[in-house]
Design an enzyme around this catalytic site. Structure first.
Site, PDB file in Angstrom:
ATOM      1  N   GLN A   1       0.673  -1.223   0.053  1.00 49.24           N
ATOM      2  CA  GLN A   1       0.002   0.056  -0.061  1.00 49.24           C
ATOM      3  C   GLN A   1       0.794   1.120   0.074  1.00 49.24           C
ATOM      4  O   GLN A   1       0.475   2.400   0.734  1.00 49.24           O
ATOM      5  CB  GLN A   1      -0.886   0.015   1.142  1.00 49.24           C
ATOM      6  CG  GLN A   1      -1.957  -0.836   0.838  1.00 49.24           C
ATOM      7  CD  GLN A   1      -3.089  -0.362  -0.130  1.00 49.24           C
ATOM      8  OE1 GLN A   1      -2.975   0.764  -0.676  1.00 49.24           O
ATOM      9  NE2 GLN A   1      -3.858  -1.478  -0.792  1.00 49.24           N
ATOM     10  N   SER A   2       2.113   1.311  -0.581  1.00 52.95           N
ATOM     11  CA  SER A   2       3.047   2.381  -0.382  1.00 52.95           C
ATOM     12  C   SER A   2       2.631   3.432  -1.238  1.00 52.95           C
ATOM     13  O   SER A   2       2.010   3.287  -2.579  1.00 52.95           O
ATOM     14  CB  SER A   2       4.559   2.015  -0.995  1.00 52.95           C
ATOM     15  OG  SER A   2       5.139   3.024  -1.299  1.00 52.95           O
ATOM     16  N   ASN A   3       2.325   4.611  -0.518  1.00 51.23           N
ATOM     17  CA  ASN A   3       1.975   5.946  -1.416  1.00 51.23           C
ATOM     18  C   ASN A   3       3.006   6.201  -2.284  1.00 51.23           C
ATOM     19  O   ASN A   3       2.735   6.896  -3.413  1.00 51.23           O
ATOM     20  CB  ASN A   3       1.699   7.097  -0.160  1.00 51.23           C
ATOM     21  CG  ASN A   3       0.579   6.673   0.707  1.00 51.23           C
ATOM     22  OD1 ASN A   3      -0.676   6.399   0.287  1.00 51.23           O
ATOM     23  ND2 ASN A   3       0.866   6.738   2.031  1.00 51.23           N
TER      24      ASN A   3
ATOM     25  N   CYS B   1       5.085   4.386  -3.911  1.00 47.78           N
ATOM     26  CA  CYS B   1       4.980   3.561  -5.265  1.00 47.78           C
ATOM     27  C   CYS B   1       3.842   3.993  -6.060  1.00 47.78           C
ATOM     28  O   CYS B   1       4.080   4.206  -7.305  1.00 47.78           O
ATOM     29  CB  CYS B   1       4.837   2.080  -4.889  1.00 47.78           C
ATOM     30  SG  CYS B   1       6.434   1.286  -4.156  1.00 47.78           S
TER      31      CYS B   1
END
Ligand SMILES: Cc1ncc(COP(=O)(O)O)c(C=O)c1O
Length: 317
Positions: A69-71, A73
């Site tokens: 859930q990386s912002n 990425c």
């Protein structure tokens, strides 16, 4: 070396007075959550510089890594697509049948995703990306590697900009301190570079949301050192200016806890959305920390991250 000219695609953000909680300290929020939609939050500021560097080097693809859930990425993928580059992601975790939040956006934009185990991620993410870049180079591509969170001396310039944006406000209002989340250290490093360069007298408090104060002290000082060297900045960072605060991680990275969730729900009633991974823990940490300090006025940097709330729908309500 001259400073890199950023690809400016996000606007300046407002600083708003916040009255949604009762405190003896006056609270302001720097609304970096409002700097865009798909490209938004603190990662957008860093990526304006990183993408400029990639384009200056005639790269045709971006490689980066992060949790599913990386912002960072998601923002990297959107930047890549805007500028016609191919996005490659190394995500920590397993593929999921149901994609939501940031992952849904990454998939919709057809990011080239490789899932890696947590142990490989923690031990070999840098090598994994470098080896993959070599493979692309052999195929005639020109990849550009962005480290986790966009946190290096180039990405940090985005928050040096942010400090410049806040300079007048800080001086006029006599702001005593800033609070921000520390997840990979680039935001904090940029703010510290800005404070030192502009000779501002205020505390920059970083609430760590994973790892340890020792880990981040070393990492942030290294980012600052590299920026000073590479961009020939005429400043020296005083390690005593690093004010990193532990105690608000809770059970672990991206694992929310009741007091944090209560804060997120309370703040939401004022129309401000915090998320459980970074800004929820940081806002809660700030509310606890200001009780112990004599600050009259502080600024909370809202670093964004709205899309991750959709992966917490059950626990948030
Ligand atoms: C919404 C949000 N806030 C704060 C942070 C932390 O910033 P940094 O990685 O620069 O320490 C991140 C990413 O790690 C983030 O996605």
């Amino acid at each position: 070396m001259k400073l890199i000219k950023p690809k400016k695609i996000i606007p300046r953000t407002p600083i708003e007075k916040f009255t949604g909680v009762k405190t003896k300290t006056e609270l302001f929020i720097k609304r970096d959550d409002l700097n865009g939609l798909l490209v938004s939050g603190n990662k957008a500021r860093k990526l304006e510089y990183l993408i400029a560097d990639a384009l200056n080097k005639n790269c045709d693809s971006l490689i980066t890594c992060g949790p599913t859930q990386s912002n960072h990425c998601r923002t990297t993928v959107v930047f890549a697509r805007y500028f016609g580059l191919t996005p490659y992601l190394f995500l920590r975790g397993k593929p999921k049948k149901f994609s939501n939040g940031n992952l849904l956006i990454n998939r919709l934009l057809d990011a080239k995703i490789t899932y890696i185990t947590p142990s490989r991620y923690y031990k070999r993410r840098i090598e994994t990306m470098a080896e993959f870049a070599q493979k692309l180079i052999k195929k005639g591509k020109k990849p550009y590697i962005i480290p986790e969170g966009g946190s290096n001396e180039i990405g940090a310039l985005g928050y040096l900009d942010c400090m410049r944006e806040m300079e007048e406000f800080i001086k006029n209002k006599k702001i005593d301190a800033i609070y921000c989340a520390v997840g990979s250290g680039g935001t904090y490093a940029g703010l510290l570079l800005g404070k030192t360069l502009l000779n501002l007298h205020l505390d920059i408090n970083g609430i760590i949301i994973c790892d340890t104060v020792e880990y981040f002290t070393e990492k942030i000082l290294k980012i600052c050192e590299k920026a000073i060297y590479r961009f020939n900045l005429k400043i020296k960072i005083n390690p005593k200016d690093l004010k990193l605060i532990a105690g608000f991680v809770g059970p672990g990275y991206a694992i929310p806890y009741p007091a944090e969730l209560k804060t997120i729900r309370k703040i939401a009633k004022s129309g401000i959305i915090l998320e459980p991974v970074y800004t929820g823990k940081t806002f809660y940490g700030m509310l606890q920390d200001i009780k112990k300090k004599n600050y009259k006025k502080v600024i909370f940097i809202h670093t964004g991250g709205i899309f991750s709330i959709f992966s917490f729908n059950k626990i948030l309500l």
